[in-house]
Design an enzyme around this catalytic site. Structure first.
Site, PDB file in Angstrom:
ATOM      1  N   GLN A 177       3.952 -33.391  23.923  1.00 40.60           N
ATOM      2  CA  GLN A 177       3.788 -32.860  25.275  1.00 40.60           C
ATOM      3  C   GLN A 177       4.577 -33.957  26.111  1.00 40.60           C
ATOM      4  O   GLN A 177       4.224 -35.458  26.039  1.00 40.60           O
ATOM      5  CB  GLN A 177       2.614 -32.856  25.858  1.00 40.60           C
ATOM      6  CG  GLN A 177       1.825 -31.360  25.213  1.00 40.60           C
ATOM      7  CD  GLN A 177       2.311 -30.438  26.021  1.00 40.60           C
ATOM      8  OE1 GLN A 177       3.227 -30.380  26.998  1.00 40.60           O
ATOM      9  NE2 GLN A 177       1.721 -29.007  25.613  1.00 40.60           N
ATOM     10  N   TYR A 181       0.804 -23.429  15.674  1.00 42.56           N
ATOM     11  CA  TYR A 181       1.848 -24.028  16.236  1.00 42.56           C
ATOM     12  C   TYR A 181       1.471 -25.409  16.676  1.00 42.56           C
ATOM     13  O   TYR A 181       1.437 -25.786  17.796  1.00 42.56           O
ATOM     14  CB  TYR A 181       2.139 -23.253  17.757  1.00 42.56           C
ATOM     15  CG  TYR A 181       2.502 -21.962  17.680  1.00 42.56           C
ATOM     16  CD1 TYR A 181       3.524 -21.163  17.834  1.00 42.56           C
ATOM     17  CD2 TYR A 181       1.422 -20.863  17.739  1.00 42.56           C
ATOM     18  CE1 TYR A 181       4.090 -19.861  17.235  1.00 42.56           C
ATOM     19  CE2 TYR A 181       1.548 -19.682  17.455  1.00 42.56           C
ATOM     20  CZ  TYR A 181       2.738 -19.191  17.168  1.00 42.56           C
ATOM     21  OH  TYR A 181       3.341 -17.898  17.136  1.00 42.56           O
ATOM     22  N   GLU A 209       2.949 -25.033  11.423  1.00 42.32           N
ATOM     23  CA  GLU A 209       3.841 -25.394  12.384  1.00 42.32           C
ATOM     24  C   GLU A 209       5.071 -25.316  11.522  1.00 42.32           C
ATOM     25  O   GLU A 209       5.543 -25.509  10.453  1.00 42.32           O
ATOM     26  CB  GLU A 209       3.927 -26.867  12.614  1.00 42.32           C
ATOM     27  CG  GLU A 209       4.915 -27.606  13.172  1.00 42.32           C
ATOM     28  CD  GLU A 209       5.581 -27.263  14.440  1.00 42.32           C
ATOM     29  OE1 GLU A 209       4.706 -26.978  15.437  1.00 42.32           O
ATOM     30  OE2 GLU A 209       6.912 -27.123  14.288  1.00 42.32           O
ATOM     31  N   ASP A 259      -0.747 -22.503  20.447  1.00 40.13           N
ATOM     32  CA  ASP A 259       0.028 -23.156  21.393  1.00 40.13           C
ATOM     33  C   ASP A 259       1.557 -22.819  21.189  1.00 40.13           C
ATOM     34  O   ASP A 259       2.182 -23.820  20.926  1.00 40.13           O
ATOM     35  CB  ASP A 259      -0.317 -24.843  21.356  1.00 40.13           C
ATOM     36  CG  ASP A 259       0.196 -25.436  22.328  1.00 40.13           C
ATOM     37  OD1 ASP A 259       0.846 -24.901  23.338  1.00 40.13           O
ATOM     38  OD2 ASP A 259       0.324 -26.768  22.168  1.00 40.13           O
ATOM     39  N   CYS A 309       2.512 -22.032  27.886  1.00 45.49           N
ATOM     40  CA  CYS A 309       3.766 -22.484  28.857  1.00 45.49           C
ATOM     41  C   CYS A 309       4.415 -21.400  29.520  1.00 45.49           C
ATOM     42  O   CYS A 309       5.495 -21.881  30.277  1.00 45.49           O
ATOM     43  CB  CYS A 309       4.418 -23.367  28.273  1.00 45.49           C
ATOM     44  SG  CYS A 309       5.348 -22.808  26.760  1.00 45.49           S
TER      45      CYS A 309
HETATM   46  N1  SAH Z   1       0.292 -27.904  19.739  1.00 47.73           N
HETATM   47  C1  SAH Z   1       1.558 -28.970  19.829  1.00 47.73           C
HETATM   48  C2  SAH Z   1       2.784 -28.256  19.912  1.00 47.73           C
HETATM   49  C3  SAH Z   1       2.902 -27.149  20.602  1.00 47.73           C
HETATM   50  S1  SAH Z   1       4.588 -26.754  20.953  1.00 47.73           S
HETATM   51  C4  SAH Z   1       1.184 -30.165  20.897  1.00 47.73           C
HETATM   52  O1  SAH Z   1       0.583 -29.787  21.730  1.00 47.73           O
HETATM   53  O2  SAH Z   1       1.835 -30.943  20.783  1.00 47.73           O
HETATM   54  C5  SAH Z   1       4.872 -25.328  20.117  1.00 47.73           C
HETATM   55  C6  SAH Z   1       4.943 -26.059  18.526  1.00 47.73           C
HETATM   56  O3  SAH Z   1       5.583 -24.830  17.949  1.00 47.73           O
HETATM   57  C7  SAH Z   1       6.381 -26.643  18.264  1.00 47.73           C
HETATM   58  O4  SAH Z   1       6.065 -27.825  17.515  1.00 47.73           O
HETATM   59  C8  SAH Z   1       7.384 -25.608  17.581  1.00 47.73           C
HETATM   60  O5  SAH Z   1       8.084 -26.353  16.656  1.00 47.73           O
HETATM   61  C9  SAH Z   1       6.429 -24.787  17.138  1.00 47.73           C
HETATM   62  N2  SAH Z   1       6.773 -23.440  16.583  1.00 47.73           N
HETATM   63  C10 SAH Z   1       7.794 -22.759  17.176  1.00 47.73           C
HETATM   64  N3  SAH Z   1       7.783 -21.525  16.645  1.00 47.73           N
HETATM   65  C11 SAH Z   1       7.023 -21.301  15.691  1.00 47.73           C
HETATM   66  C12 SAH Z   1       6.511 -20.770  14.684  1.00 47.73           C
HETATM   67  N4  SAH Z   1       6.931 -19.190  14.598  1.00 47.73           N
HETATM   68  N5  SAH Z   1       5.494 -20.599  14.013  1.00 47.73           N
HETATM   69  C13 SAH Z   1       4.919 -22.058  13.944  1.00 47.73           C
HETATM   70  N6  SAH Z   1       5.389 -22.916  14.729  1.00 47.73           N
HETATM   71  C14 SAH Z   1       6.319 -22.643  15.713  1.00 47.73           C
END
Ligand code: SAH
Length: 458
Positions: free
Chosen positions: A290, A319, A340, A388, A415
């Protein structure tokens, strides 16, 4: 629109209009016989002399020629460059009104998008100092007036506007960009040329830990060559003692994607560390983190509050990135499963669990939709689900698997209000109730909206 469905204005025409609304992107909306025209730097209630720039069948674009009547919500001291580059497209709107705008956008998404009424939409949680908040910058490098130059692209273009003060970034990052730019100039590094995919230095990326003050510099180059890089590293670390990591990332493609596949460590470690809600995190160059640390802590605290955790809970954090949410809640529950897709982020997450001595989490690499199905088949019964996702929201397969698993509480961090509303509609049809939505302003001065929501099983 008029009865014959004709566009009532013509390109290059000027006319006096009143601004009625703001789009989700923060553009003013004027209507001529019902036909909407979108106008940059124009606020509801303002009267403008407008030049019509473009007309389409459904809507057009206009430009303020003269601001005839100003809104009380207008900030008078603005930097035109910040508006024109899209770095701070809401800078002209007073901050409390930005917060109200975001709350209203969320309300519209829930009421019109998800078709739900009576949902509690809480007032947006803003920042006391809504500037200088970004902990990361990705700055394009191009040739301007014969010199290697850093700045930002003019909106909807790739013309670089030279800039040194980015206003919403940590000022130490602005300084670092200037220093690295000057060092690159002193070694006659060739700036990237997008038109024919020539030159070398494409982007300078800087990340700085909000609490740790550790800095990472990524030099994104077109080729693997970086002549005299040892000397550059010496110069950079001498000028910027906070730097703990310098990485060369190689991106030979003709593309808008910033990072290439290959990276080379030029100095220090492959990561920076920082703390978030008292836990320490390793963050490598490919991992998501973030960008607004102060607000991220508030957002995660809200997510934890909404999850109303119990020591017997089994939680899935989908995620999960570098594991920030998983590790923030692990101490309060029995077990956490994170998923992830980015390999480096999963490695970071595993290391972060180890460093923080958290033992009741496992992280899996894969897409959330596939792994969720696998967990469901393996009879993992999470009673709390936290998601997320990126802007595109949840995959339909993910929602299907989640509905089969039937968690009691579903915390959705989003978001993008549009995809959030789309997904909530499906979850509600599948037996959930949207209890409340809390917008948290992660991106002051921009139109980006972050929310955390609680859904519970009916
Ligand atoms: N929860 C974490 C990251 C959120 S951002 C935080 O708050 O820091 C969203 C994340 O989802 C990113 O790390 C991205 O790499 C991942 N992502 C994107 N598409 C995805 C999918 N289909 N399956 C799993 N992760 C995914």
């Amino acid at each position: 629109m008029n009865k014959r469905n004709e566009v009532p204005v013509e390109k290059n025409q000027t006319l006096v209009v009143e601004i009625e609304d703001l789009t989700y992107e923060g553009l003013g909306v004027a209507k001529v016989e019902g036909y909407p025209l979108f106008v940059e730097n124009a606020l509801p209630g303002e009267k403008i002399d407008m030049l019509v720039l473009k007309t389409g069948k459904q809507f057009g674009y206009g430009k303020v020629q003269t601001l005839l009547e100003k809104s009380d919500d207008r900030v008078l001291e603005t930097d035109d460059m910040l508006l024109r580059t899209g770095i701070a497209p809401l800078q002209h709107l007073k901050y409390d009104k930005q917060l109200a705008f975001k709350e209203e956008q969320v309300r519209r998404a829930v009421e019109r998008g998800a078709k739900l009424s009576g949902v509690e939409i809480l007032p947006t949680i803003g920042m006391a100092h809504p500037e200088a908040y970004r902990n990361k910058a990705q700055i394009p490098v191009r040739k301007v007036a014969e010199a290697l130059t850093t700045g930002f692209f003019r909106k909807n273009s790739h013309d670089l506007i030279p800039m040194e003060n980015f206003y919403i970034q940590d000022p130490k990052i602005d300084d670092a960009v200037k220093i690295v730019r000057d060092i690159m100039r002193s070694y006659q590094v060739k700036p990237y040329n997008e038109r024919d995919n020539t030159g070398n230095l494409r982007h300078i990326i800087v990340r700085r830990g909000h609490y740790s003050h550790e800095m990472m510099i990524v030099l994104v180059t077109r080729t693997g060559k970086l002549f005299q890089y040892e000397k550059m590293v010496e110069d950079i670390t001498a000028a910027l003692p906070e730097v703990v990591s310098i990485i060369q990332n190689i991106n030979p493609e003709s593309t808008n994607v910033i990072l290439g596949k290959e990276s080379r460590l030029l100095f220090g470690e492959n990561y920076v560390t920082d703390t978030l809600l008292g836990k320490k995190y390793h963050i490598s160059s490919h991992s998501f983190y973030q960008v607004n640390t102060v607000q991220a802590e508030i957002l995660y605290q809200k997510a934890l509050e909404f999850a109303a955790l119990k020591p017997t809970d089994i939680v899935i954090d989908a995620y999960s990135g570098i594991g920030t949410i998983s590790l923030a809640l692990a101490d309060q529950v029995k077990q956490v499963y994170g998923v992830e897709v980015i390999k480096e982020a999963v490695q970071d997450a595993k290391l972060n669990a180890l460093v923080n001595e958290v033992e009741n989490v496992t992280f899996e690499k894969g897409t959330a939709e596939v792994v969720m199905k696998k967990w469901q088949a393996a009879d993992i019964r999470a009673n709390v689900l936290v998601v997320d996702p990126p802007r595109k929201g949840l995959a339909p397969e993910f929602i299907a698997a989640a509905l089969e698993m039937k968690p009691e509480r579903f915390v959705y961090i989003s978001c993008n209000p549009a995809t959030f509303a789309r997904d909530v509609k499906l979850l509600v049809a599948g037996g959930y109730q949207l209890q409340k939505v809390q917008p948290v302003d992660m991106f002051p001065q921009t139109a980006h909206i972050e929310t955390v929501a609680l859904l519970t099983r009916k």
